[in-house]
Design a protein around this motif. Structure first.
Motif, PDB file in Angstrom:
ATOM      1  N   ARG A  19      12.083   1.688  -2.809  1.00  0.00           N
ATOM      2  CA  ARG A  19      10.626   1.490  -2.772  1.00  0.00           C
ATOM      3  C   ARG A  19      10.126   1.371  -1.328  1.00  0.00           C
ATOM      4  O   ARG A  19       9.133   1.990  -0.942  1.00  0.00           O
ATOM      5  CB  ARG A  19      10.238   0.230  -3.546  1.00  0.00           C
ATOM      6  N   ASP A  20      10.821   0.565  -0.545  1.00  0.00           N
ATOM      7  CA  ASP A  20      10.380   0.345   0.832  1.00  0.00           C
ATOM      8  C   ASP A  20      10.463   1.630   1.663  1.00  0.00           C
ATOM      9  O   ASP A  20       9.577   1.912   2.490  1.00  0.00           O
ATOM     10  CB  ASP A  20      11.235  -0.745   1.489  1.00  0.00           C
ATOM     11  N   GLN A  21      11.506   2.398   1.448  1.00  0.00           N
ATOM     12  CA  GLN A  21      11.641   3.658   2.188  1.00  0.00           C
ATOM     13  C   GLN A  21      10.489   4.610   1.870  1.00  0.00           C
ATOM     14  O   GLN A  21       9.905   5.231   2.762  1.00  0.00           O
ATOM     15  CB  GLN A  21      12.971   4.321   1.849  1.00  0.00           C
ATOM     16  N   VAL A  22      10.157   4.719   0.587  1.00  0.00           N
ATOM     17  CA  VAL A  22       9.072   5.620   0.184  1.00  0.00           C
ATOM     18  C   VAL A  22       7.733   5.116   0.714  1.00  0.00           C
ATOM     19  O   VAL A  22       6.909   5.898   1.216  1.00  0.00           O
ATOM     20  CB  VAL A  22       9.031   5.781  -1.346  1.00  0.00           C
ATOM     21  N   ALA A  23       7.501   3.817   0.643  1.00  0.00           N
ATOM     22  CA  ALA A  23       6.245   3.255   1.146  1.00  0.00           C
ATOM     23  C   ALA A  23       6.071   3.574   2.629  1.00  0.00           C
ATOM     24  O   ALA A  23       4.975   3.934   3.083  1.00  0.00           O
ATOM     25  CB  ALA A  23       6.214   1.749   0.916  1.00  0.00           C
ATOM     26  N   THR A  24       7.135   3.460   3.390  1.00  0.00           N
ATOM     27  CA  THR A  24       7.072   3.765   4.820  1.00  0.00           C
ATOM     28  C   THR A  24       6.824   5.255   5.048  1.00  0.00           C
ATOM     29  O   THR A  24       6.023   5.642   5.908  1.00  0.00           O
ATOM     30  CB  THR A  24       8.381   3.339   5.509  1.00  0.00           C
ATOM     31  N   LEU A  25       7.493   6.091   4.283  1.00  0.00           N
ATOM     32  CA  LEU A  25       7.335   7.540   4.433  1.00  0.00           C
ATOM     33  C   LEU A  25       5.915   8.000   4.121  1.00  0.00           C
ATOM     34  O   LEU A  25       5.416   8.964   4.719  1.00  0.00           O
ATOM     35  CB  LEU A  25       8.315   8.265   3.505  1.00  0.00           C
ATOM     36  N   LEU A  26       5.268   7.337   3.180  1.00  0.00           N
ATOM     37  CA  LEU A  26       3.936   7.759   2.761  1.00  0.00           C
ATOM     38  C   LEU A  26       2.844   7.364   3.759  1.00  0.00           C
ATOM     39  O   LEU A  26       1.717   7.863   3.673  1.00  0.00           O
ATOM     40  CB  LEU A  26       3.606   7.180   1.381  1.00  0.00           C
ATOM     41  N   HIS A  27       3.148   6.493   4.691  1.00  0.00           N
ATOM     42  CA  HIS A  27       2.172   6.104   5.712  1.00  0.00           C
ATOM     43  C   HIS A  27       2.059   7.227   6.739  1.00  0.00           C
ATOM     44  O   HIS A  27       3.027   7.604   7.385  1.00  0.00           O
ATOM     45  CB  HIS A  27       2.600   4.818   6.401  1.00  0.00           C
ATOM     46  N   ARG A  61       2.753   5.750  -6.293  1.00  0.00           N
ATOM     47  CA  ARG A  61       2.491   5.679  -4.861  1.00  0.00           C
ATOM     48  C   ARG A  61       2.135   7.057  -4.304  1.00  0.00           C
ATOM     49  O   ARG A  61       1.211   7.200  -3.507  1.00  0.00           O
ATOM     50  CB  ARG A  61       3.720   5.123  -4.128  1.00  0.00           C
ATOM     51  N   VAL A  62       2.895   8.082  -4.723  1.00  0.00           N
ATOM     52  CA  VAL A  62       2.635   9.446  -4.255  1.00  0.00           C
ATOM     53  C   VAL A  62       1.274   9.927  -4.744  1.00  0.00           C
ATOM     54  O   VAL A  62       0.522  10.575  -4.012  1.00  0.00           O
ATOM     55  CB  VAL A  62       3.756  10.400  -4.714  1.00  0.00           C
ATOM     56  N   ALA A  63       0.927   9.597  -5.978  1.00  0.00           N
ATOM     57  CA  ALA A  63      -0.357  10.034  -6.553  1.00  0.00           C
ATOM     58  C   ALA A  63      -1.540   9.506  -5.751  1.00  0.00           C
ATOM     59  O   ALA A  63      -2.607  10.138  -5.731  1.00  0.00           O
ATOM     60  CB  ALA A  63      -0.452   9.573  -8.005  1.00  0.00           C
ATOM     61  N   ALA A  64      -1.362   8.393  -5.073  1.00  0.00           N
ATOM     62  CA  ALA A  64      -2.465   7.770  -4.327  1.00  0.00           C
ATOM     63  C   ALA A  64      -2.601   8.305  -2.901  1.00  0.00           C
ATOM     64  O   ALA A  64      -3.511   7.892  -2.180  1.00  0.00           O
ATOM     65  CB  ALA A  64      -2.271   6.259  -4.280  1.00  0.00           C
ATOM     66  N   THR A  65      -1.735   9.239  -2.497  1.00  0.00           N
ATOM     67  CA  THR A  65      -1.719   9.673  -1.093  1.00  0.00           C
ATOM     68  C   THR A  65      -2.514  10.938  -0.814  1.00  0.00           C
ATOM     69  O   THR A  65      -2.785  11.242   0.340  1.00  0.00           O
ATOM     70  CB  THR A  65      -0.278   9.925  -0.630  1.00  0.00           C
TER      71      THR A  65
END
Length: 367
Positions: A91-99, A135-139
């Motif tokens: 989760r943390d890795q994906v959250a960082t990548l999406l920023h 998370r991806v849907a919100a980007t």
């Protein structure tokens, strides 16, 4: 040999190669940090010729839950064998990548790979899959790419993930590697059957998910001519299932794999770059073809890459990179005096089985 004898011989050989492959895997002793082991940006081409900017990330994971393939080195570079899936770490890795940062290249395709099967719940738990989708849907990303063995692509895994993605298009990569049973299930030693592949593709198509199919160029135990034939025939098969394009992956050799074990004993080498060109030219008329160029000049881990002579190696790689974006054969180099074009030959299972068994015997004698 009779059909029964051939199948029995193949089964025994598959068990032998599986045992070797598992014995060569490197179990992680010290845990890698929970951050992607690779992040990069490039341009990709769809089957219809449309190009997109892509951000590609390989998440640090617990590794593949079915690590039997003869060429796959990924268990050497993740947390394989150390622990099961790390939900919070993923989760943390994906959250960082999406920023998105101000200096980040523009992209509308996001590829999230986990060195295994995204839809295998032992690797990425169900709640983490859905959380990532939301998370991806919100980007604002237009397309998400993940990969999975087909046996994990089921109604129970696919439908809730697609629903959570909303308007984001999903693309799922499947490493079919070869349409030929002997090549795929024994020489490559993957746990992909034709039945599981076709079921997964049909399910994806029913949910407007894009199938992304990987084919291997130069599996262990095949001659270069057989390898070219295998790619061409496999591309035709994939097209017959309603899939518009394929990604061909030239084999690279990395430690702790059967391919490397064979290479060390003088019984295997990475495919010649001209074999990749010949395979692409032959497959081009069957479907849209893209080349996984990182498999020829990658830097994410130590490997021996496909090569040719010093005059033509770099122009070939440059041409394959350009072709992968343009889809135009004019971008491929014409020829070099270092090697004549290969004439594809039929795959004779009896001969391949006998040669593979003899190769294993010879290599084990050296060991």
């Amino acid at each position: 040999m009779s059909v029964t004898e051939v199948l029995a011989t193949e089964k025994a050989l598959r068990h032998r190669i599986t045992a070797l492959s598992r014995s060569l895997r490197e179990v992680t002793v010290v845990e890698h940090l929970q951050k992607p082991r690779y992040v990069g940006y490039d341009t990709i081409r769809d089957a219809d010729g449309t190009t997109h900017g892509r951000k590609k990330a390989i998440l640090m994971s617990g590794g593949c839950s079915v690590p039997t393939c003869t060429m796959c080195p990924f268990t050497n570079y993740n947390n394989f064998g150390l622990h099961a899936a790390n939900p919070n770490g993923l989760r943390d890795q994906v959250a960082t990548l999406l920023h998105r940062s101000d200096d980040e290249p523009d992209y509308d395709v996001l590829a999230l790979y986990n060195d295994g099967s995204f839809f295998a719940r032992r690797e990425v738990p169900a709640d983490v899959q859905i959380d990532i989708a939301r998370r991806v849907a919100a980007t604002g990303v237009r397309r998400l790419v993940v990969e999975s063995l087909p046996q994990f692509v089921t109604t129970d895994t696919l439908e809730p993930f697609v629903d959570a993605l909303g308007d984001v298009q999903l693309e799922v990569g499947i490493g079919l590697q070869s349409a030929d049973r002997l090549v795929r299930e024994t020489l490559v030693n993957t746990r992909v059957t034709r039945e599981s592949f076709e079921a997964a593709v049909a399910l994806m198509q029913a949910h407007t998910v894009i199938p992304k199919v990987y084919l291997m160029v130069g599996p262990p135990f095949l001659t270069e001519a057989e390898a070219v034939t295998d790619v061409i025939d496999s591309t035709a098969y994939v097209a017959s299932r309603g899939v518009d394009g394929v990604t061909v992956c030239p084999t690279r050799l990395a430690p702790n794999t059967v391919a490397w074990w064979l290479y060390q004993r003088g019984h295997y080498h990475a495919p010649n770059l001209w074999s990749v060109v010949d395979a692409v030219r032959g497959a081009h008329t069957k479907a849209a073809v893209r080349v996984a160029c990182i498999n020829m000049r990658g830097t994410d881990f130590d490997s021996i890459y496909p090569d040719s002579c010093e005059r033509c190696a770099n122009p070939i790689v440059d041409g394959l990179v350009s072709y992968s974006i343009s889809g135009d054969l004019v971008d491929l180099p014409a020829a070099c005096r270092c090697r004549e074009p290969i004439q594809p030959v039929a795959l004779d299972h009896d001969h391949i089985l006998a040669r593979t068994a003899a190769t294993m015997d010879a290599c084990e004698a050296i060991a």
